[in-house]
Design a protein around this motif. Structure first.
Motif, PDB file in Angstrom:
ATOM      1  N   ILE A 279      -2.586   2.311  -4.500  1.00  0.00           N
ATOM      2  CA  ILE A 279      -2.378   3.731  -4.180  1.00  0.00           C
ATOM      3  C   ILE A 279      -3.665   4.330  -3.624  1.00  0.00           C
ATOM      4  N   MET A 280      -3.546   4.968  -2.462  1.00  0.00           N
ATOM      5  CA  MET A 280      -4.683   5.662  -1.865  1.00  0.00           C
ATOM      6  C   MET A 280      -4.230   7.045  -1.404  1.00  0.00           C
ATOM      7  N   PHE A 281      -5.170   7.961  -1.384  1.00  0.00           N
ATOM      8  CA  PHE A 281      -4.906   9.330  -0.959  1.00  0.00           C
ATOM      9  C   PHE A 281      -5.642   9.625   0.334  1.00  0.00           C
ATOM     10  N   TYR A 282      -5.039  10.465   1.134  1.00  0.00           N
ATOM     11  CA  TYR A 282      -5.659  10.949   2.362  1.00  0.00           C
ATOM     12  C   TYR A 282      -5.624  12.468   2.291  1.00  0.00           C
ATOM     13  N   ALA A 283      -6.792  13.093   2.391  1.00  0.00           N
ATOM     14  CA  ALA A 283      -6.863  14.553   2.287  1.00  0.00           C
ATOM     15  C   ALA A 283      -7.710  15.100   3.426  1.00  0.00           C
ATOM     16  N   PRO A 284      -7.082  15.374   4.556  1.00  0.00           N
ATOM     17  CA  PRO A 284      -7.862  15.924   5.668  1.00  0.00           C
ATOM     18  C   PRO A 284      -8.233  17.375   5.389  1.00  0.00           C
ATOM     19  N   SER A 285      -9.255  17.830   6.059  1.00  0.00           N
ATOM     20  CA  SER A 285      -9.571  19.252   6.009  1.00  0.00           C
ATOM     21  C   SER A 285      -8.547  19.915   6.923  1.00  0.00           C
ATOM     22  N   SER A 286      -7.511  20.489   6.335  1.00  0.00           N
ATOM     23  CA  SER A 286      -6.389  20.965   7.149  1.00  0.00           C
ATOM     24  C   SER A 286      -5.895  22.324   6.692  1.00  0.00           C
ATOM     25  N   TYR A 287      -5.185  22.961   7.588  1.00  0.00           N
ATOM     26  CA  TYR A 287      -4.573  24.259   7.297  1.00  0.00           C
ATOM     27  C   TYR A 287      -3.086  24.176   7.609  1.00  0.00           C
ATOM     28  N   ILE A 288      -2.316  24.951   6.895  1.00  0.00           N
ATOM     29  CA  ILE A 288      -0.879  25.085   7.161  1.00  0.00           C
ATOM     30  C   ILE A 288      -0.667  26.498   7.704  1.00  0.00           C
TER      31      ILE A 288
ATOM     32  N   MET B  93       0.832  -1.178   0.000  1.00  0.00           N
ATOM     33  CA  MET B  93       0.000   0.000   0.000  1.00  0.00           C
ATOM     34  C   MET B  93       0.877   1.243   0.000  1.00  0.00           C
ATOM     35  N   ILE B  94       0.506   2.193  -0.837  1.00  0.00           N
ATOM     36  CA  ILE B  94       1.153   3.499  -0.869  1.00  0.00           C
ATOM     37  C   ILE B  94       0.085   4.516  -0.493  1.00  0.00           C
ATOM     38  N   LEU B  95       0.287   5.190   0.619  1.00  0.00           N
ATOM     39  CA  LEU B  95      -0.662   6.185   1.095  1.00  0.00           C
ATOM     40  C   LEU B  95      -0.061   7.565   0.879  1.00  0.00           C
ATOM     41  N   ILE B  96      -0.764   8.387   0.105  1.00  0.00           N
ATOM     42  CA  ILE B  96      -0.300   9.739  -0.187  1.00  0.00           C
ATOM     43  C   ILE B  96      -1.179  10.707   0.596  1.00  0.00           C
ATOM     44  N   LYS B  97      -0.576  11.352   1.594  1.00  0.00           N
ATOM     45  CA  LYS B  97      -1.293  12.290   2.459  1.00  0.00           C
ATOM     46  C   LYS B  97      -0.975  13.710   1.991  1.00  0.00           C
ATOM     47  N   VAL B  98      -2.008  14.499   1.809  1.00  0.00           N
ATOM     48  CA  VAL B  98      -1.815  15.864   1.322  1.00  0.00           C
ATOM     49  C   VAL B  98      -2.388  16.835   2.348  1.00  0.00           C
ATOM     50  N   TYR B  99      -1.518  17.674   2.900  1.00  0.00           N
ATOM     51  CA  TYR B  99      -1.901  18.665   3.892  1.00  0.00           C
ATOM     52  C   TYR B  99      -1.820  20.055   3.265  1.00  0.00           C
ATOM     53  N   GLY B 100      -2.802  20.883   3.554  1.00  0.00           N
ATOM     54  CA  GLY B 100      -2.748  22.270   3.100  1.00  0.00           C
ATOM     55  C   GLY B 100      -3.395  22.511   1.750  1.00  0.00           C
ATOM     56  N   LEU B 101      -4.107  21.521   1.239  1.00  0.00           N
ATOM     57  CA  LEU B 101      -4.881  21.718   0.011  1.00  0.00           C
ATOM     58  C   LEU B 101      -6.307  21.260   0.261  1.00  0.00           C
ATOM     59  N   ASP B 102      -7.223  21.859  -0.443  1.00  0.00           N
ATOM     60  CA  ASP B 102      -8.627  21.501  -0.324  1.00  0.00           C
ATOM     61  C   ASP B 102      -8.816  20.021  -0.644  1.00  0.00           C
ATOM     62  N   GLN B 103      -9.629  19.342   0.153  1.00  0.00           N
ATOM     63  CA  GLN B 103      -9.827  17.903  -0.018  1.00  0.00           C
ATOM     64  C   GLN B 103     -10.461  17.563  -1.358  1.00  0.00           C
ATOM     65  N   TYR B 104     -11.253  18.474  -1.929  1.00  0.00           N
ATOM     66  CA  TYR B 104     -11.864  18.204  -3.228  1.00  0.00           C
ATOM     67  C   TYR B 104     -10.828  18.321  -4.354  1.00  0.00           C
ATOM     68  N   VAL B 105      -9.871  19.213  -4.176  1.00  0.00           N
ATOM     69  CA  VAL B 105      -8.758  19.315  -5.130  1.00  0.00           C
ATOM     70  C   VAL B 105      -7.977  18.011  -5.131  1.00  0.00           C
TER      71      VAL B 105
END
Length: 151
Positions: free
Chosen positions: A36-45, A1-13
């Motif tokens: 491959i899976m993505f994780y996109a929390p509702s987050s701020y930087i 499994m490859i988990l790609i976590k993205v912080y600081g971008l809109d989850q819909y993007v």
């Protein structure tokens, strides 16, 4: 499994990004798209009290060590494909020992929800006149009989 976590971008993007780029990333990693899976929390930087969301984004990849030799090519791809969404990027590769990954897939259901197995619910048409009584606000005293003792 490859988990790609993205912080600081809109989850819909990130959701749209995953739809458009999973196939290419799977080719770069030489794996099936299902890996491959993505994780996109509702987050701020933040930096020094100022929100940086969208200006600075962090991409963290959790993946087995065997993918280390592909890091440079994956980094190049991520920078090129994410620069449309963020001015500055941080990319962090976090490698794990595959012996520490446990997976369970329920055989009674598909592994992923896709367009072809998505349940589509049709909304029932509502008569506006039926809603009129529901829209009225009660202005009386709902507690007037609260303290009365039962006989």
């Amino acid at each position: 499994m490859i988990l790609i976590k993205v912080y600081g971008l809109d989850q819909y993007v990130v959701g749209n990004y995953s739809k458009e780029h999973t196939k290419n990333l799977a080719k770069l990693f030489e794996v099936k798209e299902e890996e491959i899976m993505f994780y996109a929390p509702s987050s701020y930087i933040f930096h020094n009290g100022v929100e940086q969301t969208g200006w600075n984004a962090t991409i963290e990849l959790a993946l087995p060590e065997k993918f280390h030799p592909l890091q440079a090519n994956v980094t190049k791809y991520l920078v090129e494909s994410f620069k449309l969404f963020s001015i500055n990027l941080h990319i962090l590769f976090s490698y794990y020992d595959p012996h520490h990954l446990f997976e369970h897939f329920n055989k009674d259901y598909p592994r992923f929800i896709k367009d072809d197995n998505l349940v589509k619910v049709e909304e029932e048409e509502v008569n506006e006149e039926d809603l009129l009584d529901e829209d009225k606000v009660y202005t009386g005293n709902v507690f007037k009989d609260f303290n009365k003792k039962k006989k």
